[in-house]
Each structure stands twice: as C-alpha cells, then as structure tokens.
Design a protein around this motif. Structure first.
Motif, PDB file in Angstrom:
ATOM      1  N   UNK A  73       0.844  -1.191   0.000  1.00  9.54           N
ATOM      2  CA  UNK A  73       0.000   0.000   0.000  1.00  9.54           C
ATOM      3  C   UNK A  73       0.880   1.242   0.000  1.00  9.54           C
ATOM      4  N   UNK A  74       0.357   2.283  -0.625  1.00  7.99           N
ATOM      5  CA  UNK A  74       1.093   3.536  -0.781  1.00  7.99           C
ATOM      6  C   UNK A  74       0.221   4.662  -0.231  1.00  7.99           C
ATOM      7  N   UNK A  75       0.572   5.179   0.942  1.00  7.20           N
ATOM      8  CA  UNK A  75      -0.213   6.220   1.604  1.00  7.20           C
ATOM      9  C   UNK A  75       0.582   7.535   1.553  1.00  7.20           C
ATOM     10  N   UNK A  76       0.187   8.420   0.625  1.00  6.55           N
ATOM     11  CA  UNK A  76       0.867   9.694   0.441  1.00  6.55           C
ATOM     12  C   UNK A  76      -0.157  10.822   0.431  1.00  6.55           C
ATOM     13  N   UNK A  77      -1.009  10.863   1.465  1.00  6.02           N
ATOM     14  CA  UNK A  77      -2.087  11.845   1.484  1.00  6.02           C
ATOM     15  C   UNK A  77      -1.761  13.096   2.293  1.00  6.02           C
ATOM     16  N   UNK A  78      -0.633  13.144   2.980  1.00  2.00           N
ATOM     17  CA  UNK A  78      -0.269  14.337   3.759  1.00  2.00           C
ATOM     18  C   UNK A  78       1.151  14.787   3.458  1.00  2.00           C
ATOM     19  N   UNK A  79       1.554  14.596   2.229  1.00  2.00           N
ATOM     20  CA  UNK A  79       2.933  14.892   1.859  1.00  2.00           C
ATOM     21  C   UNK A  79       3.043  16.224   1.140  1.00  2.00           C
ATOM     22  N   UNK A  80       4.274  16.640   0.893  1.00  2.00           N
ATOM     23  CA  UNK A  80       4.561  17.848   0.130  1.00  2.00           C
ATOM     24  C   UNK A  80       4.354  17.560  -1.358  1.00  2.00           C
ATOM     25  N   UNK A  81       4.305  18.608  -2.207  1.00  2.00           N
ATOM     26  CA  UNK A  81       4.239  18.367  -3.655  1.00  2.00           C
ATOM     27  C   UNK A  81       5.372  17.460  -4.102  1.00  2.00           C
ATOM     28  N   UNK A  91       6.121  -7.968 -11.520  1.00  2.00           N
ATOM     29  CA  UNK A  91       4.736  -7.536 -11.425  1.00  2.00           C
ATOM     30  C   UNK A  91       4.359  -7.352  -9.960  1.00  2.00           C
ATOM     31  N   UNK A  92       3.665  -6.257  -9.668  1.00  2.00           N
ATOM     32  CA  UNK A  92       3.239  -6.039  -8.296  1.00  2.00           C
ATOM     33  C   UNK A  92       1.905  -5.302  -8.311  1.00  2.00           C
ATOM     34  N   UNK A  93       1.241  -5.381  -7.195  1.00  2.00           N
ATOM     35  CA  UNK A  93      -0.073  -4.769  -7.022  1.00  2.00           C
ATOM     36  C   UNK A  93       0.017  -3.764  -5.876  1.00  2.00           C
ATOM     37  N   UNK A  94      -0.656  -2.641  -6.042  1.00  2.00           N
ATOM     38  CA  UNK A  94      -0.551  -1.586  -5.037  1.00  2.00           C
ATOM     39  C   UNK A  94      -1.899  -0.914  -4.837  1.00  2.00           C
TER      40      UNK A  94
END
Length: 562
Positions: A73-81, A91-94
């Motif tokens: 999982x990729x959680x980047x909801x409070x990051x800088x630009x 092959x991978x799933x995210x």
C-alpha cells in the motif's frame, strides 16, 4: 524406600531438563525487535534537491522475493508536492491513497496494477513514461526530466509506505550519488517490510544478568558483510554465520566478542580471526554454545538473520530502555566512529595535578598531556601520537604546528593511553588567547596500526607578566657613612680654599671706601682720623681716550685739596 529414591531421581532429571530448556528459546518473526534492529543496506541516495513549484522528486525501486509478496500500500495523502517514480523488475499490485499534489510515474511497459485506496471518486493520477530500468540511467533520466532527484530508495519485500508529512530533503549536496544506505533514516516516510529476521528471548529476564546477544546467520543464507553498531555498553556478542561472512564493528565500545567468522574493527584496520568452532546452525546448538563460551546461565536475545543481499546493518539497542529507541541507527554510509579519545592536561611531569578546562596557561610554561581511550573488549590497543597543532578560534584562524616530546610511561601505569609534553613558546608573540589544541593519533594492535582519528582540547593561553628590573640595593654601613662624611668635608674645604684664593687675587671692590663709611658711624674708633683727599684727575689713559672721542679742548682743573 527404593521407590522413593527412584521418584526423587526422576524429579531431579525433570528439574534439570526444565532448567536446561528454560535457557534456550525458539525464534519467531516479529515486526519490531526491542533488542536488535536488522536491515539491509541497499542502493539509494538522499539530497537537498527541490524542483519547480517546490516539488520533490522521489524514486522507489521495489524488489520482491516471491510473487505472493508483491502486494503493498502507498499512503501519500499528507505529503509535500512530489513527483513519485515507481519501478520494479516484476509484477506487483498496489493500493494507493495520494495527495492531489503527488504525481505518480511508471514505465510504459510496466506490469503494474494500481488501485485507489482513497475516497470514492478520487482521480487516479498515474503518468506513464519511457524511462530506463538501470539505477544510474534512471537517475540521469529523472535529472533531465525534473532537474534533479531528491531521493532514490531501494526496498525489498515492501508491505507499506506512509508519508510522515515532513520535508523530504536532506541538508547538503543536491546531487544524487548512489551508494549503500539504510532507508529507515529517511524521516519523510515510514517503510514497513517483511521481517528480515526472527528472534526470541528466554523468560523471565533478570535485570542483574549480563547482557548477552546471539546473532546467527543460517548456512542457507548467502555470506554477507554485516555492519554492527553497538548502542549498548558492556555487552557480550556471540556471532555465527556461514563461511565467508564478515562482521564489521563500527563502534565496539566495551564489547566482548566471540565469533565463528572474521571480525573487522572499523576504527583500526585490524582483523580478529575466528575464536569459535561450531558445526551446525540450529538455534538450540548456537544458544548453548554461546552460554558455554561466555560462561553464563542465560542470554538476553537470540536473532536469526536471513538475507539475500551482501550488505546488512545490525544495531544492538540500549538494553537499559529498549522500548524508547525508535530513531534510525547510524550506518556505514556516514563517517565511521573512531574509538572515543580523551586528552587531559597537567602542569607537572608527575601527572598528578590535572588542569581544569577553564585554567589559563602561560606561554612560557611546559604543558604535559595524557591521551587515553576505551578498550575494545579483550583487545589491547596502544595509542601513537602522529602530530599536534593549535588553531586560533577567531574569524581569521591561525594554524601552527606544535612540536611535542613523548613522555615515558609503563604499560601498567598507562593502560590504553600515552603521554607527551609540549611548549607554547611560539605563541608568545601572538595576541590571540583562545586556541584549539588538536592531535592526530594512530591505534595499534601488535604490529598493525590504523587511523585513530583526532583528539581535541580547547586552551586558554596568556602571556607571562614581565616584572620591571629591580634596582640594586646598596648596603650603607659605618665605613660607608664615614667615607661619605669625610668626602663632604673635603669638598667643603676645597670650596672655601677656592673662595679665599679668589679673594686674595681680586682684593676689595673699587666702589667701596671702608674708612669713609666708618667715619660717619658713631662710636667707631676710626671716626677721628683725618680724611684723605681723593684725586679727581683721571688717569692719562682715560683723559686721552675722552679727548679722542669727544674732540673737545676743554680741560678739567687738577688742583688738589690741602
């Protein structure tokens, strides 16, 4: 009676077996080992680069051992630009939850499957580009595309990446130079991976027991170079690995070591050969061997590491408070930690009166110094001073080499230390008073020496007080007094004689008539005497001179009074 004896013997056997089993444990997978931190040092970089619109550029290279583990999982909801580049050879799933200012880039031919893990209706911001797969080439492409790279991170068996909301840059250079690194140092994101090691601790733990850590790399793993950072003091470490494994200690501190492989001390270029022979890699056998080697009844932790990469970082955490340590450890990518050194100054060659750090030293005095260090386990090291110099602390620093002399000291009196002395005469003419005294040393073991770093000490130098010369003191005794008095008497006699001689030669003054004066004084015996006439005629010389100067024919009567 015989039955009771048999029962008693049976109970003893059961008790002994229970005691022996309590000294060992079976390792299991844990997400956070409170005693030992293990990670792989993979290729990456971290810079101070920020692109246009204050956007950072981050590259994540993902490697997975099995297809089943290629889900993260990729959680980047409070990051800088951010411009985020994902690359992977497989092959991978995210599942991703991205901030609107985050742009996600993948390869055109990538077999990636990205799914939104945010709110319903959130746009799927994914950009496809034709960028290379090789690490160096990918950094060049990103530098041309965005102007530079903020970070490059290689992760194996990733489970989740979460942004922390912190700035993603690191002070320093803006150029991305790839090298082995510890990704957990990057504070702008939290990385969770599949545990690299299994561990266990026998229970219960006694705080008074010695701290003993056991590290085992099974024979099924690849031989690797393990960098060990010791954060705990007075620790015993038992190391076991497949043939070809090298254990490199960054800062051994007060560590007792036992190993089946070579140990390298990073502070000095010295290799300690294997001190233990052990056939087999089973956890129980390794644990019992460690207990026997250190002659203890129990151990603190057992860690079993399975790595497929040649570089591993292992940190032994502080055993006084293991729950508190959550910061990233120091890795070999930073400057290596030298053995702690201390310089103490003395005022006399007997080394009994240490100087206070705030004491001011006169430049005409000789200073005595002792440089000491901590021992590395059972290893005996000697300290050799190479050079010393002083540097002023002003805005325009002045550096001067400081000659020194080695002072004799026996090994029993100076364990792990050396003594020297030096003079500050060359600082006598300088006005600067605050200096940094610094000496470069080497650490030697047997005939092998290596760089031991530098030891520094601040120094306050003052100029000596110049006393004015004391005038000679004369001792006036009786002969001296008499001599001075006689000399004064002679001087007085000579002066009187000189005045008498002048009086005889010159006589009375011409304008003074003693007899005429005395005649007018009453009661004077000479007052009835007949007054002598005084001639008023000038002398011939005076008369001729006057006639010549005036030119007159008039004459003066020359009659005398009867």
């Amino acid at each position: 009676m015989e039955g009771h004896v048999v029962l008693f013997a049976l109970l003893l056997c059961i008790s002994a077996a229970a005691s022996a089993s309590s000294q060992t444990c079976n390792p299991i997978k844990v997400n956070d080992n409170p005693w030992v931190y293990v990670t792989e040092e993979l290729i990456g970089c971290w810079t101070s680069f920020i692109g246009q619109n204050n956007a950072e550029v981050h590259i994540l290279k993902l490697n997975f051992d099995t297809p089943e583990s290629a889900l993260f999982s990729l959680e980047m909801n409070n990051t800088k630009p951010m411009n985020l580049i994902l690359t992977s050879p497989g092959t991978y799933f995210a599942l991703h939850n991205l901030h609107p200012d985050v742009k996600l880039y993948v390869k055109n031919d990538s077999t990636i499957s990205l799914h939104t893990n945010g709110h319903i209706g959130q746009p799927d911001i994914v950009y496809k580009r034709d960028f290379p797969s090789e690490d160096e080439e990918l950094v060049k492409w990103a530098s041309q595309e965005f102007g530079g790279v903020t970070s490059f991170t290689t992760i194996r068996n990733l489970k989740a990446v979460t942004s922390t909301g912190k700035k993603g840059t690191k002070p320093g250079s803006s150029n991305c130079t790839l090298r082995n690194e510890d990704a957990s140092e990057k504070h702008f994101m939290k990385i969770e991976t599949v545990p690299l090691a299994t561990s266990c601790s026998p229970s219960p733990q006694n705080p008074n027991d010695e701290t003993v850590h056991i590290i085992n790399i099974p024979d099924s793993a690849n031989p690797c170079n393990v960098s060990v950072h010791v954060g705990a003091k007075k620790t015993s470490v038992f190391l076991r690995g497949p043939q070809g494994t090298i254990w490199t200690f960054i800062n051994p501190l007060h560590t007792q070591l036992g190993s089946t492989n070579d140990i390298v001390l990073l502070s000095i270029p010295h290799i300690i050969p294997p001190s233990i022979t052990l056939n087999g890699d089973k956890a129980v056998d390794v644990q019992r061997k460690a207990l026997d080697y250190f002659n203890v009844n129990t151990f603190t932790s057992y860690t079993e590491v399975t790595s497929k990469y040649p570089m591993v970082l292992l940190v032994l955490r502080d055993n006084d408070n293991p729950e508190v340590i959550k910061t990233a450890p120091v890795t070999t990518t930073n400057a290596p930690h030298q053995m702690p050194l201390l310089m103490q100054l003395y005022t006399s060659p007997d080394y009994r009166s240490p100087m206070d750090p705030n004491t001011k030293v006169q430049s005409d005095k000789r200073i005595y110094a002792e440089i000491s260090g901590h021992t590395l386990g059972y290893i005996v090291l000697t300290i050799k001073v190479i050079s010393c110099f002083v540097r002023s602390t002003g805005s325009c620093p002045v550096v001067k080499e400081l000659p020194f002399m080695s002072e004799a000291c026996s090994a029993n009196l100076c364990p792990n230390s050396t003594r020297l002395s030096f003079s500050l005469d060359q600082l006598h003419e300088l006005t600067t008073t605050t200096w940094d005294l610094e000496c470069s040393v080497k650490l030697c073991h047997s005939e092998t020496c290596g760089d031991g770093g530098r030891v520094k000490r601040n120094l306050e130098v003052t100029q000596p007080c110049l006393q004015p010369p004391t005038p000679p003191c004369f001792d006036f005794r009786l002969p001296g007094v008499l001599g001075i008095a006689f000399g004064g008497f002679l001087i007085g006699v000579l002066l009187i004689g000189a005045l008498w001689f002048i009086k005889i030669k010159t006589g009375y003054p011409t304008g003074l008539d003693i007899s005429s004066t005395a005649a007018n004084l009453p009661g004077c015996p000479c007052s009835g005497a007949k007054r002598q006439p005084v001639s008023t005629n000038p002398s011939p010389s005076e008369n001729s001179s006057a006639n010549a100067s005036i030119g007159s024919t008039q004459s003066t009567p020359t009659s005398s009074m009867a």
